[in-house]
Design an enzyme around this catalytic site. Sequence first.
Site, short mmCIF file in Angstrom:
data_model
loop_
_atom_site.label_atom_id
_atom_site.label_comp_id
_atom_site.label_asym_id
_atom_site.label_seq_id
_atom_site.Cartn_x
_atom_site.Cartn_y
_atom_site.Cartn_z
N ARG A 206 -13.80 -7.32 1.02
CA ARG A 206 -13.06 -7.03 2.27
C ARG A 206 -12.46 -5.62 2.22
O ARG A 206 -11.95 -5.18 1.20
CB ARG A 206 -11.96 -8.08 2.44
CG ARG A 206 -11.01 -7.83 3.60
CD ARG A 206 -9.72 -7.19 3.13
NE ARG A 206 -8.80 -6.95 4.22
CZ ARG A 206 -7.76 -6.12 4.13
NH1 ARG A 206 -7.53 -5.46 3.03
NH2 ARG A 206 -6.96 -5.96 5.17
N THR B 48 0.86 -1.19 0.00
CA THR B 48 0.00 0.00 0.00
C THR B 48 0.89 1.23 0.00
O THR B 48 1.98 1.19 0.57
CB THR B 48 -0.83 -0.02 1.30
OG1 THR B 48 -1.80 -1.02 1.18
CG2 THR B 48 -1.49 1.31 1.61
N1 ASP Z 1 -3.22 -2.00 4.81
C1 ASP Z 1 -3.65 -2.57 3.56
C2 ASP Z 1 -4.93 -3.32 3.78
O1 ASP Z 1 -5.07 -3.99 4.79
C3 ASP Z 1 -2.66 -3.52 2.97
C4 ASP Z 1 -1.30 -2.95 2.74
O2 ASP Z 1 -0.80 -2.16 3.55
O3 ASP Z 1 -0.68 -3.30 1.71
O4 ASP Z 1 -5.78 -3.30 2.92
#
Ligand code: ASP
Length: 289
Positions: free
Chosen positions: A180, A152
């Site tokens: 989700r 992310t």
């Molecule tokens: N925090 C993000 C999520 O749970 C995933 C990520 O940080 O890549 O959707």
Amino acid sequence: MWSIILHGGAKSIAEKDAPANRAGCQRALEAGVEILKHGGNSVDAVEAAIRVLEDDPTFNAGYGSARNADGEVEMCAALMEGAGFNVGAVAVAKGVRNPISVAKAMLYEEPVLIAGDGARAFAAEAGERLCDPDAMIAMGKRSAHEERGHDTVGCIARDGTGCLAAAVSTGGLEGAPAGRVGDSPQPGCGFYCDDDIGGVVFSGDGEQIARMILAARVMQALEDLSPDQAVEAALAHLERTGGQAGGIVLTPDGKFGWGHNSDDFAVAIASSASPVPKVYLRKGEASHG
Ligand code: ASP
């Protein structure tokens, strides 16, 4: 005086992927710097930086996002400005080319968060670029359920007028159930922004970040602690649930902070006082740039 910090995810970066992570973060930072140094505002700067990361399949946001259990790309993004506490966020967005721009278009709308078909309908109405949902899959780059980290992306900027903005964009977790939603589009979990206190953005295990309201904890901790300490103090709460994460912080007086309990966490920073981008792949590493 302007400042900008961004990250490319709390994950492990293999040696072979280090150059792409470094270059991607640097390019994105430069897009934000370009706006800030010409007197642009922090909202436009974080959007510009995140768009570069969304277009780069090195990162799990926009093009090249993780795929859910059905093999589909569902994206989340959020943008918040710290002067009026306005938030624009989308979740489970399919077939939009740059989710962060949809979030920005929502910034001054009444709803904080729009999900699913509603997010795409809003994007269409706002004139944002749509695409075939499958066009966001970077073919050849990733196999369907390849094990991947949390990449992310996030960015916080402070512009010359002292306004802060924080932005986050994600493809979620590889193989997650359809629909989700993790921490990323939820204020107080994956991000927050208050011109009097600072901005914060997290990446990592979204369920754990949300359960421990990490962004909210950083905002509270900033009243007493330095930016680095505030991130560390928030991350310490993950000892109660397990989970990996990394976070970035920017304070109203332009101080940067960041930390992670993942192996790596690519971060890039620049400011009017030090405009040449510095890029790190993990805390403690000497900067490149
Ligand atoms: N925090 C993000 C999520 O749970 C995933 C990520 O940080 O890549 O959707």
